[in-house]
Design a protein around this motif. Structure first.
Motif, short mmCIF file in Angstrom:
data_model
loop_
_atom_site.label_atom_id
_atom_site.label_comp_id
_atom_site.label_asym_id
_atom_site.label_seq_id
_atom_site.Cartn_x
_atom_site.Cartn_y
_atom_site.Cartn_z
N TYR A 115 22.77 17.93 -6.80
CA TYR A 115 22.33 18.68 -7.25
C TYR A 115 22.48 19.32 -8.18
N GLU A 116 23.13 19.42 -8.81
CA GLU A 116 23.51 19.96 -10.10
C GLU A 116 22.06 19.37 -11.14
N LEU A 117 22.14 18.21 -11.10
CA LEU A 117 21.20 17.52 -11.57
C LEU A 117 19.92 17.59 -12.04
N LYS A 118 18.86 18.00 -10.94
CA LYS A 118 17.84 18.20 -10.61
C LYS A 118 17.65 19.33 -11.19
N GLN A 119 18.45 20.52 -12.14
CA GLN A 119 17.91 21.19 -13.00
C GLN A 119 17.70 20.99 -14.16
N GLN A 120 17.27 19.78 -14.22
CA GLN A 120 17.10 19.27 -15.79
C GLN A 120 16.42 17.94 -15.63
N TYR A 121 16.45 16.84 -14.51
CA TYR A 121 16.05 16.10 -14.36
C TYR A 121 15.23 15.84 -12.88
N THR A 122 14.24 15.03 -12.63
CA THR A 122 13.70 14.55 -11.73
C THR A 122 14.40 12.97 -11.07
N ILE A 123 14.54 13.03 -9.47
CA ILE A 123 16.03 11.90 -9.04
C ILE A 123 15.38 11.48 -7.81
N VAL A 124 15.33 10.00 -7.56
CA VAL A 124 14.82 9.44 -6.90
C VAL A 124 16.32 8.87 -6.49
N ILE A 125 16.35 8.37 -5.42
CA ILE A 125 17.54 8.18 -4.79
C ILE A 125 17.53 7.33 -3.39
N VAL A 126 17.85 6.37 -3.39
CA VAL A 126 18.52 4.86 -2.58
C VAL A 126 19.48 4.86 -1.73
N THR A 127 19.12 6.01 -0.42
CA THR A 127 19.85 5.79 0.50
C THR A 127 19.86 5.68 2.25
N HIS A 128 21.02 4.87 2.72
CA HIS A 128 21.73 4.41 3.81
C HIS A 128 21.96 5.79 4.92
N ASN A 129 22.46 6.59 4.22
CA ASN A 129 23.31 7.57 4.58
C ASN A 129 21.99 8.50 5.37
N GLU B 179 0.82 -1.00 0.08
CA GLU B 179 0.37 -0.08 -0.32
C GLU B 179 0.47 1.47 -0.01
N VAL B 180 2.05 1.27 -1.04
CA VAL B 180 2.32 2.39 -0.91
C VAL B 180 2.32 3.80 -2.21
N SER B 181 1.59 5.09 -1.72
CA SER B 181 1.02 5.90 -2.17
C SER B 181 1.85 6.87 -1.94
N LEU B 182 2.78 7.66 -3.15
CA LEU B 182 3.31 8.49 -2.72
C LEU B 182 3.56 9.09 -4.32
N ASP B 183 3.43 10.81 -3.97
CA ASP B 183 3.94 11.75 -5.50
C ASP B 183 5.39 12.09 -5.96
N ILE B 184 5.87 11.61 -6.89
CA ILE B 184 7.54 12.26 -7.32
C ILE B 184 7.21 13.53 -7.75
N PRO B 185 7.55 15.04 -7.10
CA PRO B 185 7.56 15.87 -8.46
C PRO B 185 8.85 16.45 -9.00
N LYS B 186 8.59 16.67 -10.01
CA LYS B 186 9.96 16.85 -11.24
C LYS B 186 10.45 18.27 -10.40
N ASN B 187 11.72 18.04 -11.10
CA ASN B 187 12.79 18.83 -10.78
C ASN B 187 13.39 19.03 -9.28
N LYS B 188 13.20 17.80 -8.45
CA LYS B 188 13.13 17.50 -7.25
C LYS B 188 13.85 16.09 -7.42
N VAL B 189 14.72 16.29 -5.97
CA VAL B 189 15.71 14.91 -5.22
C VAL B 189 14.80 14.47 -3.86
N VAL B 190 14.13 13.28 -4.17
CA VAL B 190 13.11 12.48 -3.38
C VAL B 190 14.06 11.54 -2.68
N ALA B 191 14.24 11.14 -1.38
CA ALA B 191 15.14 10.11 -0.95
C ALA B 191 14.64 9.29 -0.32
N PHE B 192 14.20 7.93 -0.53
CA PHE B 192 14.09 6.93 0.38
C PHE B 192 15.15 6.25 1.17
#
Length: 264
Positions: free
Chosen positions: A195-209, A28-41
């Motif tokens: 940080y530079e790439l999000k000006q042109q791309y939407t980014i989703v990153i998985v991290t333990h950090n 039951e995962v419901s979420l929105d990924i916005p344009k030109n933002k970085v979303v961390a999981f």
């Protein structure tokens, strides 16, 4: 669970369930990924971060036992519809993996190979240069483009892989723990690149950090895991909001415990 997103939504999940065989892995995962933002999981091991990430470009299709129900849309279109070609989807939603995996080819060919495969007909030299510049590795590679990509350092290899992804002109870049195998200096370079790439791309990153999530992302999704009646563990999305809210004023005590290192 939907964060307060004011910009255009690029990817959206609604009641996404992921199964491996008969076992429910994420529910039951419901979420929105916005344009030109970085979303961390973020979240503990086994909570479904990478599983959900790989649903966005249908990488889980490569696992015979994997299946989903619920819905994932890309600009409003169902990415699991019968008419959708997963290969075309992966050109629009690229992926960078945990371990740098350059092709055993020259630096130039690492960039050119995928573009050629996808029918690129333009100026290949220009594409290679532009992609390497966007990945902030041009100055380190411009005099050795015909040398093997495997001769680069780990951090350079990962930026080469990001350049390779950029070359196929995606709109979204998925990153599955891209700094896990890198030293602190290389990690900071990747974060600066994000940080530079999000000006042109939407980014989703998985991290333990946790520091990386707090530094590099605009929104953070905290996944958790719970035991079912069958003693199996199921991942779920516990909280999703702007990164500053998650790290400074989370709604759940479990989120606060996780980001502060008291979890478990």
């Amino acid at each position: 669970m939907v964060a307060d997103v004011a910009t255009e939504t690029v990817l959206r999940t609604r009641k996404l369930n992921v199964f491996y065989g008969t076992n429910l892995a994420v529910r039951e995962v419901s979420l929105d990924i916005p344009k030109n933002k970085v979303v961390a999981f973020i979240g503990p091991s086994g909570c479904g971060k990478s599983t959900v990430l790989r649903c966005f470009n249908r990488m889980n299709d490569l696992i015979p036992s994997a299946r989903i129900d619920g819905k994932i849309t890309f600009h409003g279109s169902d990415i699991y519809a019968n008419k959708v070609d997963p290969i075309d989807l992966r050109c629009r939603i690229g992926m960078v993996f945990q371990k740098p995996n350059p092709f055993p080819k020259s630096i130039y060919e690492n960039i050119a190979f995928g573009a050629r495969l996808n029918g690129f007909k333009g100026d290949m030299d220009e594409l290679v240069e532009t992609s390497l510049k966007k990945a902030i590795i041009w100055d380190e590679t411009k005099d050795k483009l015909m040398q093997s990509g495997l001769a680069l350092s780990g951090g350079q290899q990962q930026r080469l892989c990001i350049a390779r992804t950029i070359a196929i002109k995606p709109e979204v870049i998925l990153m599955d723990e891209p700094c896990a195998a890198l030293d602190p200096i290389s990690t900071l370079k990747i974060e600066e690149l994000i940080y530079e790439l999000k000006q042109q791309y939407t980014i989703v990153i998985v991290t333990h950090n946790m520091q990386q999530a707090s530094r590099a992302s605009d929104f953070t999704a905290f996944y958790n895991v719970e035991a079912t009646d069958k003693e199996a563990k199921v991942g779920y999305l516990a909280e999703y909001n702007k990164t500053e809210v998650i790290f400074q004023n989370p709604a759940r005590e479990t989120t606060r415990d996780y980001i502060s290192g008291r979890f478990g």
